[in-house]
Design an enzyme around this catalytic site. Structure first.
Site, PDB file in Angstrom:
ATOM      1  N   ASP A   1      -1.749  10.851  -1.852  1.00 17.17           N
ATOM      2  CA  ASP A   1      -2.182   9.846  -2.834  1.00 17.17           C
ATOM      3  C   ASP A   1      -2.514  10.481  -4.178  1.00 17.17           C
ATOM      4  O   ASP A   1      -2.456   9.818  -5.209  1.00 17.17           O
ATOM      5  CB  ASP A   1      -3.383   9.069  -2.299  1.00 17.17           C
ATOM      6  CG  ASP A   1      -2.908   8.101  -1.237  1.00 17.17           C
ATOM      7  OD1 ASP A   1      -2.719   8.529  -0.092  1.00 17.17           O
ATOM      8  OD2 ASP A   1      -2.650   6.937  -1.586  1.00 17.17           O
TER       9      ASP A   1
ATOM     10  N   ARG B   1       0.863  -1.185   0.000  1.00 16.19           N
ATOM     11  CA  ARG B   1       0.000   0.000   0.000  1.00 16.19           C
ATOM     12  C   ARG B   1       0.892   1.225   0.000  1.00 16.19           C
ATOM     13  O   ARG B   1       2.099   1.121   0.088  1.00 16.19           O
ATOM     14  CB  ARG B   1      -1.023  -0.025   1.138  1.00 16.19           C
ATOM     15  CG  ARG B   1      -0.669  -0.636   2.436  1.00 16.19           C
ATOM     16  CD  ARG B   1       0.440   0.024   3.211  1.00 16.19           C
ATOM     17  NE  ARG B   1       0.224   1.450   3.405  1.00 16.19           N
ATOM     18  CZ  ARG B   1       1.170   2.330   3.644  1.00 16.19           C
ATOM     19  NH1 ARG B   1       2.458   1.956   3.745  1.00 16.19           N
ATOM     20  NH2 ARG B   1       0.924   3.607   3.808  1.00 16.19           N
ATOM     21  N   GLY B   2       0.242   2.400  -0.108  1.00 14.40           N
ATOM     22  CA  GLY B   2       1.023   3.633  -0.222  1.00 14.40           C
ATOM     23  C   GLY B   2       1.162   3.961  -1.708  1.00 14.40           C
ATOM     24  O   GLY B   2       1.520   3.075  -2.501  1.00 14.40           O
ATOM     25  N   ALA B   3       0.887   5.230  -2.045  1.00 12.81           N
ATOM     26  CA  ALA B   3       0.758   5.589  -3.458  1.00 12.81           C
ATOM     27  C   ALA B   3       1.952   5.189  -4.356  1.00 12.81           C
ATOM     28  O   ALA B   3       1.762   4.508  -5.377  1.00 12.81           O
ATOM     29  CB  ALA B   3       0.461   7.073  -3.570  1.00 12.81           C
TER      30      ALA B   3
ATOM     31  N   ARG C   1      -7.386   0.017  -6.617  1.00 17.24           N
ATOM     32  CA  ARG C   1      -7.610   1.109  -5.656  1.00 17.24           C
ATOM     33  C   ARG C   1      -7.733   2.416  -6.450  1.00 17.24           C
ATOM     34  O   ARG C   1      -6.848   2.738  -7.241  1.00 17.24           O
ATOM     35  CB  ARG C   1      -6.459   1.169  -4.638  1.00 17.24           C
ATOM     36  CG  ARG C   1      -6.360  -0.116  -3.812  1.00 17.24           C
ATOM     37  CD  ARG C   1      -5.505   0.048  -2.592  1.00 17.24           C
ATOM     38  NE  ARG C   1      -6.122   0.932  -1.625  1.00 17.24           N
ATOM     39  CZ  ARG C   1      -5.480   1.460  -0.577  1.00 17.24           C
ATOM     40  NH1 ARG C   1      -4.196   1.190  -0.396  1.00 17.24           N
ATOM     41  NH2 ARG C   1      -6.098   2.258   0.266  1.00 17.24           N
TER      42      ARG C   1
ATOM     43  N   ASN D   1      -5.044  12.507   0.921  1.00 14.55           N
ATOM     44  CA  ASN D   1      -4.160  11.615   1.674  1.00 14.55           C
ATOM     45  C   ASN D   1      -5.018  10.855   2.676  1.00 14.55           C
ATOM     46  O   ASN D   1      -6.239  11.035   2.753  1.00 14.55           O
ATOM     47  CB  ASN D   1      -3.046  12.425   2.360  1.00 14.55           C
ATOM     48  CG  ASN D   1      -1.958  11.529   2.923  1.00 14.55           C
ATOM     49  OD1 ASN D   1      -1.473  10.618   2.230  1.00 14.55           O
ATOM     50  ND2 ASN D   1      -1.575  11.722   4.161  1.00 14.55           N
ATOM     51  N   LYS D   2      -4.408   9.991   3.429  1.00 11.07           N
ATOM     52  CA  LYS D   2      -5.100   9.113   4.381  1.00 11.07           C
ATOM     53  C   LYS D   2      -6.128   9.866   5.226  1.00 11.07           C
ATOM     54  O   LYS D   2      -5.845  10.978   5.685  1.00 11.07           O
ATOM     55  CB  LYS D   2      -4.040   8.447   5.270  1.00 11.07           C
ATOM     56  CG  LYS D   2      -4.560   7.495   6.317  1.00 11.07           C
ATOM     57  CD  LYS D   2      -5.492   6.433   5.761  1.00 11.07           C
ATOM     58  CE  LYS D   2      -4.948   5.656   4.584  1.00 11.07           C
ATOM     59  NZ  LYS D   2      -5.946   4.860   3.872  1.00 11.07           N
TER      60      LYS D   2
ATOM     61  N   GLN E   1      -1.979   2.298  10.004  1.00  9.36           N
ATOM     62  CA  GLN E   1      -0.667   2.335   9.323  1.00  9.36           C
ATOM     63  C   GLN E   1       0.388   3.036  10.166  1.00  9.36           C
ATOM     64  O   GLN E   1       1.575   2.708  10.073  1.00  9.36           O
ATOM     65  CB  GLN E   1      -0.795   3.066   7.965  1.00  9.36           C
ATOM     66  CG  GLN E   1      -1.564   2.298   6.913  1.00  9.36           C
ATOM     67  CD  GLN E   1      -3.030   2.706   6.883  1.00  9.36           C
ATOM     68  OE1 GLN E   1      -3.603   3.079   7.898  1.00  9.36           O
ATOM     69  NE2 GLN E   1      -3.644   2.599   5.722  1.00  9.36           N
TER      70      GLN E   1
HETATM   71  O1  MRU Z   1      -4.460   3.258   2.274  1.00  9.17           O
HETATM   72  P1  MRU Z   1      -2.965   3.421   2.149  1.00  9.17           P
HETATM   73  O2  MRU Z   1      -2.212   2.822   3.276  1.00  9.17           O
HETATM   74  O3  MRU Z   1      -2.476   2.968   0.797  1.00  9.17           O
HETATM   75  O4  MRU Z   1      -2.775   4.981   2.241  1.00  9.17           O
HETATM   76  C1  MRU Z   1      -1.485   5.479   2.187  1.00  9.17           C
HETATM   77  C2  MRU Z   1      -1.431   6.930   2.419  1.00  9.17           C
HETATM   78  O5  MRU Z   1      -2.425   7.610   2.576  1.00  9.17           O
HETATM   79  C3  MRU Z   1      -0.084   7.550   2.348  1.00  9.17           C
HETATM   80  O6  MRU Z   1       0.006   8.642   3.201  1.00  9.17           O
HETATM   81  C4  MRU Z   1       0.134   8.013   0.904  1.00  9.17           C
HETATM   82  O7  MRU Z   1      -0.008   6.948   0.005  1.00  9.17           O
HETATM   83  C5  MRU Z   1       1.422   8.635   0.737  1.00  9.17           C
HETATM   84  S1  MRU Z   1       2.659   7.477   0.777  1.00  9.17           S
HETATM   85  C6  MRU Z   1       3.913   8.230   0.009  1.00  9.17           C
END
Ligand code: MRU
Length: 348
Positions: free
Chosen positions: A238, A47-49, A90, A248-249, A197
């Site tokens: 994201d 996960r994470g962009a 996603r 973002n999250k 996370q």
């Molecule tokens: O749902 P996730 O864990 O994929 O969400 C991740 C985030 O929101 C991160 O902050 C975002 O992807 C930035 S990571 C460089």
């Protein structure tokens, strides 16, 4: 600094550290088909962009490599099917669609080559994206480190570290670079309900690097800011719209408002692949809704009554007015973002 292998290409398939098992188990899974890679993205094994983007590219490369197509013309519709499956995982992280477009563009360039050559070069392209992502994070770290105090505390939300990218990290990359340059940084990590996370991943990753870290639950951030304990906030993204609005999250928006109220700079660190000039503002960013069980259960244990109505948007949008600067590998953008982001994107 420890080297965390978030994902890597192997001959057997794409190997991931299973982020759903951290921090109590450090186990790795190898996805042997592109469908398995798609599933790993959907279930948040990865996960994470930026990590989603590189995983998507590697999934596509895997599908192409294992195709039975004899000609480029046979391979073309197969590639489209693979991209459709990967693209349906996603919706919010634009890096996913950026990676798909880049792989499709590569195929278009190779269209008149023999299939074996196309396969080889598609795999090489995905591997190049992995290397480029780490380099981008390191460059971002250098640009962002100067913004942090030489001694102080930084609050972060979610995990924007080595685990959200091919390595090093975006927001945590900025913190790592500041520490490497001799700054004394203490990190406050929001736990990041509901998927945790921050508690599970950010705390684990920073402790591995011996970066002083204090874990707080999300609802403590305001009180801690009021006590004067936070000098800056750094988060990832994201998707960043053309006007600088940042998805973002979930919970990031709340942190941004708290930061503004307390006069604390709120920084966003993200690679250029996260900037989406085709999306004019944050209201147009699709927000992923996830399963209600992420809210009603914790570590498999039910914590809410059966049948309760739940909302679970995985992301929120922070309006650009709250963002002090956007740190990219090409430099730091400041308001007005419509101009500064466009010139960084075009600086290719
Ligand atoms: O749902 P996730 O864990 O994929 O969400 C991740 C985030 O929101 C991160 O902050 C975002 O992807 C930035 S990571 C460089």
């Amino acid at each position: 600094m420890s080297v965390i292998k978030t994902l890597e290409w192997t001959d057997a398939g794409v190997r991931f550290i299973d982020q759903t098992k951290l921090p109590t188990e450090e186990v790795y899974v190898t996805c042997k088909t592109y469908e398995e890679v798609a599933n790993a993205i959907k279930t948040m094994i990865v996960r994470g962009a930026p990590a989603i983007g590189v995983s998507a590219a590697m999934g596509i490369a895997l599908g192409v490599r294992d195709s039975k197509a004899q000609t480029a013309d046979e391979l073309a519709p197969e590639l489209e099917r693979i991209c459709k499956v990967i693209g349906a995982t996603r919706p919010t992280a634009v890096n996913l669609f950026w990676a798909i477009r880049r792989m499709q563009g590569k195929f278009a360039q190779l269209r008149d080559k023999p299939v074996a050559e196309i396969k080889r070069q598609m795999v090489a392209e995905a591997q190049r994206m992995h290397v480029e992502d780490i380099a981008a994070n390191e460059a971002m770290g250098k640009h962002g480190a100067v913004l942090l105090p030489s001694r102080g505390s930084v609050l972060t939300h979610c995990n924007a570290g080595a685990l959200c990218a091919a390595g090093y990290g975006t927001a945590l990359g900025v913190i790592r670079a500041a520490v490497e340059s001799g700054k004394q940084i203490h990190v406050f990590a929001d736990e990041t309900r509901p998927f945790l996370q921050g508690a599970r991943l950010t705390a684990w990753e920073l402790m591995k690097d011996n970066i002083p870290t204090t874990l707080i639950s999300d609802n403590m951030a305001g009180a801690i800011m009021r006590q004067g304990k936070i000098n800056a906030v750094v988060v990832g993204a994201d998707r960043i719209a053309a006007n600088g609005d940042v998805a973002n999250k979930i919970g990031t928006y709340t942190v941004a408002i708290l930061a503004k109220e307390h006069g604390i700079p709120f920084y966003v660190a993200a690679p250029i692949s996260t900037v989406d000039l085709e999306t004019p503002d944050g209201s147009k960013i699709p927000i992923e809704q996830r399963a209600s069980t992420e809210v009603t259960h914790m570590a498999g244990k039910q914590i809410a009554p059966d049948g309760v109505v739940v909302e679970n948007p995985a992301f929120d949008v922070t309006p650009h007015e709250y963002v002090a600067a956007i740190i990219t590998e090409r430099g730091v953008a400041r308001a007005p973002y419509a101009e500064s982001l466009k010139s960084l994107v075009e600086a290719d």
